[in-house]
Structure formats: structure tokens, C-alpha cells
Design an enzyme around this catalytic site. Structure first.
Site, mmCIF file in Angstrom:
data_model
loop_
_atom_site.group_PDB
_atom_site.id
_atom_site.type_symbol
_atom_site.label_atom_id
_atom_site.label_comp_id
_atom_site.label_asym_id
_atom_site.label_seq_id
_atom_site.Cartn_x
_atom_site.Cartn_y
_atom_site.Cartn_z
ATOM 1 N N HIS A 78 0.836 -1.212 0.000
ATOM 2 C CA HIS A 78 0.000 0.000 0.000
ATOM 3 C C HIS A 78 0.870 1.261 0.000
ATOM 4 O O HIS A 78 0.559 2.235 -0.688
ATOM 5 C CB HIS A 78 -0.969 0.001 1.191
ATOM 6 C CG HIS A 78 -1.897 -1.179 1.178
ATOM 7 N ND1 HIS A 78 -2.679 -1.530 2.248
ATOM 8 C CD2 HIS A 78 -2.178 -2.095 0.205
ATOM 9 C CE1 HIS A 78 -3.391 -2.611 1.938
ATOM 10 N NE2 HIS A 78 -3.092 -2.972 0.705
ATOM 11 N N HIS A 241 -9.358 -1.846 -5.027
ATOM 12 C CA HIS A 241 -8.246 -2.202 -4.148
ATOM 13 C C HIS A 241 -7.260 -3.127 -4.866
ATOM 14 O O HIS A 241 -6.053 -3.072 -4.606
ATOM 15 C CB HIS A 241 -8.719 -2.831 -2.834
ATOM 16 C CG HIS A 241 -7.575 -3.002 -1.882
ATOM 17 N ND1 HIS A 241 -7.057 -1.944 -1.151
ATOM 18 C CD2 HIS A 241 -6.773 -4.069 -1.628
ATOM 19 C CE1 HIS A 241 -6.005 -2.372 -0.474
ATOM 20 N NE2 HIS A 241 -5.805 -3.658 -0.741
ATOM 21 N N ASP A 245 -3.356 -2.507 -5.102
ATOM 22 C CA ASP A 245 -2.338 -3.523 -4.786
ATOM 23 C C ASP A 245 -1.401 -3.741 -5.974
ATOM 24 O O ASP A 245 -0.175 -3.833 -5.803
ATOM 25 C CB ASP A 245 -3.008 -4.866 -4.464
ATOM 26 C CG ASP A 245 -3.442 -4.974 -3.005
ATOM 27 O OD1 ASP A 245 -2.991 -4.177 -2.171
ATOM 28 O OD2 ASP A 245 -4.244 -5.890 -2.715
ATOM 29 N N HIS A 268 -0.701 -10.825 -5.331
ATOM 30 C CA HIS A 268 0.690 -10.443 -5.089
ATOM 31 C C HIS A 268 1.673 -11.415 -5.749
ATOM 32 O O HIS A 268 2.679 -11.002 -6.320
ATOM 33 C CB HIS A 268 0.967 -10.381 -3.592
ATOM 34 C CG HIS A 268 0.042 -9.467 -2.857
ATOM 35 N ND1 HIS A 268 -0.103 -8.141 -3.201
ATOM 36 C CD2 HIS A 268 -0.803 -9.677 -1.823
ATOM 37 C CE1 HIS A 268 -0.984 -7.580 -2.394
ATOM 38 N NE2 HIS A 268 -1.420 -8.495 -1.547
#
Ligand SMILES: [Zn+2]
Length: 307
Positions: A78, A241, A245, A268
Site C-alpha cells: 500500500h 483495491h 495492490d 501479489h
């Protein structure tokens, strides 16, 4: 010349780690041109520097972790996203624990911190990684399929699609595109919070994770609905979001990308795989600077606007 950027002054924040629940202090300091972004574990007997790069990512379960030797920092995405959104090239991030504070679960607090410190232009050209041919990573088949891709683009845009098979998520926008040239990161993306499901939270807590998580720093859902009394900040906060990310994960490459990123159910791990695949394909990218800033794509010219 399109210049590198750092902060004008030092700024600090205190919070808790999402997974560790530990109190942590964060100090953001200006850095010289071509330093890049360097995390420094100042709580260790000998402070350890962890410069960001794609191969410094050592763990991608639940969050992006960077490390060198035994020193690591969890949940950098973030803060990295805020740096990408505001175009910060050079920064020291002094940290007193092994996890970046979660603050409100979005990158809005980091944007506020960086903007409050002020953004300084430096006497060195900003270096970009320009993608020159498509690079893609893909996993799974059928319902389990997920992929992420970079294609050439004179600018930076991201499009993301989610598919969670959850009533509260499915009722929101499932796909979003954000272009740094026409959008406003602070307004359009930064406020989107991380999210979790109560059933996973219980399981994570029993393994010592998500200890700092709650309704103050995440969207929390039971099997049917959002539990936060104020509801959502954007109609499509979940997929936004994921864009937030992805911007943070991709900025771990160490330089701003000139590319279009698109992804379906990526996370991720896959974002980092994509970076490693890009770097491995040496003919798929080149480093560029803009001596004449009129040649630079829009979105990179001015320090990002405030809210
Ligand atoms: Zn996140």
C-alpha cells in the site's frame, strides 16, 4: 527533462501491522537521486537496508514481503502504491518492526503523509521501464484460471477483473480500468480498502495472522454481506483495491513502468511473477528517460494533484 522526485521533508506515522498486530513507527525521509526506495529496519541491532527490486520479494502469501538475509518487511504494497501514484522515485522508509502499519487499510493515509511532506523535484532524469512487447503469466485452467499481462503503451494504465463468487462482492463492479494519464490516483484509487471474510479471519488468527485487522482498517464480510456500518467508499471498492495492490506490487520493480497492465484474478504472487518474467525477457523492455518532457506521457508530468 522529466525529473526524479523525493520528499521535501521528513514525515512520520505510527500504526499497527495488519498481521502482527505490533505497534510500528514509520519515518519517511528524502533520498538522493538514483537511490530508489529503500526500507531500513532501524529496530535491529545493526540497521539493515532493503532496497526494493523484483527479486527482493521473498514472500507473497497474503501480502508482499521484501527481505535480505534475515531482515524482512511485510505488507509493503500500500505504501509502494502511494509512491507509484504520486511518482516518488527516491525515499528512505525507516521502520521499527517487520511490517508496514496498515493505517486505514488503503493507501490514502500514505498519500496524505507524502503530500504533507511535499514533493521535491531532483536534478536527475526519471528512468522508466518501457515495455516493448507483450509479456504474460498464466496459471490454472477453467474456473481456476488467472493471468496477468503487460503490453506496450505510451503511458501507464491498469485494468483488473475479479471473480470472488461472494454475494457482497459480486453485487459491485467486477472490472475497472485506471489510466494515470486521465485519472486521479488520490481520488479514484487511493481510498479503496483491503478486504477480508470473517471465516478466513478466524482461520488466520488461529495461525497468528490478521491480529491487527478489524473494521477500522478493512472491509469485513460474513458469508452474505459487508459488516462495516458505513458500507463501501466506492461502488467498486473491491476491484479498485486490486488495482491499488497491483500498482504497489509492480512498483517493486524499482522504476515506473510505461505499459498497459491487465489481469484476471491476479494477486501479489502473480504480480511478482510477471515482473520477474518481464526482467528475464531482456528484449521485452528498455530503460528510457525524457530529456524533453513534452515527449513524456500525460500523468507523469506534474506531481499528482491533491484530492
Ligand atoms: Zn492490499
Amino acid at each position: 527533462m522529466l525529473q526524479q522526485r523525493t520528499l521535501k521533508t521528513i514525515t512520520r506515522a505510527v500504526g499497527v501491522g495488519l498481521h502482527s498486530g505490533q505497534r510500528v513507527e514509520l519515518t519517511l525521509r528524502p533520498a538522493q537521486p538514483d537511490t530508489g526506495i529503500v526500507f531500513r529496519r532501524v529496530d535491529l541491532p545493526q540497521p539493515v537496508d532493503i532496497p526494493i527490486c523484483a527479486t527482493a520479494v521473498t514472500d507473497t502469501r497474503l501480502a508482499s514481503t521484501i527481505g535480505t538475509g534475515n531482515a524482512k518487511v511485510h505488507t509493503v504494497e500500500h505504501l509502494m502504491s502511494a509512491c507509484a501514484g504520486l511518482g516518488i522515485d527516491n525515499l528512505y522508509v525507516d521502520i521499527t518492526a517487520e511490517e508496514v502499519p496498515i493505517l486505514d487499510g488503503s493507501s490514502a493515509s500514505f498519500v496524505f503523509l507524502l503530500q504533507s511532506a511535499g514533493i521535491a523535484l531532483q536534478n536527475a532524469p526519471r528512468r522508466f521501464i518501457r515495455v516493448t512487447r507483450p509479456v504474460e503469466v498464466r496459471q490454472g485452467e477453467g474456473a481456476a484460471a488467472k493471468w496477468a499481462r503487460l503490453t506496450p503503451y505510451h503511458g501507464y494504465k491498469l485494468s483488473f477483473e475479479i471473480d470472488f463468487d461472494h454475494p457482497a462482492v459480486d453485487s459491485t463492479g467486477q472490472r475497472v480500468e485506471f489510466d494515470l494519464g486521465t485519472g486521479n490516483y488520490s481520488r479514484d484509487i487511493a481510498r479503496a480498502r483491503t478486504f477480508g471474510f470473517t471465516r478466513d479471519v478466524e482461520m488466520m488468527r488461529s495461525s497468528g495472522l490478521a491480529l491487527g485487522g478489524g473494521l477500522d482498517n478493512a472491509i469485513v464480510m460474513d458469508d452474505y454481506k459487508v459488516l462495516n456500518s458505513d458500507g463501501l467508499r466506492y461502488d467498486d471498492e473491491f476491484v479498485k483495491h486490486k488495482i491499488l495492490d497491483a500498482m504497489g506490487d509492480l512498483y517493486l520493480v524499482g522504476k515506473p513502468l510505461l505499459a498497459a497492465y491487465s489481469a484476471f484474478r491476479s494477486g501479489h504472487a502473480m504480480n511478482n511473477l510477471l515482473l520477474r518474467e518481464l526482467l528475464a525477457q531482456r528484449d521485452a523492455w528498455e530503460e528510457v528517460t525524457f530529456e524533453d518532457e513534452r515527449q513524456a506521457p500525460s500523468g507523469f508530468l506534474q506531481p499528482a494533484r491533491a484530492w
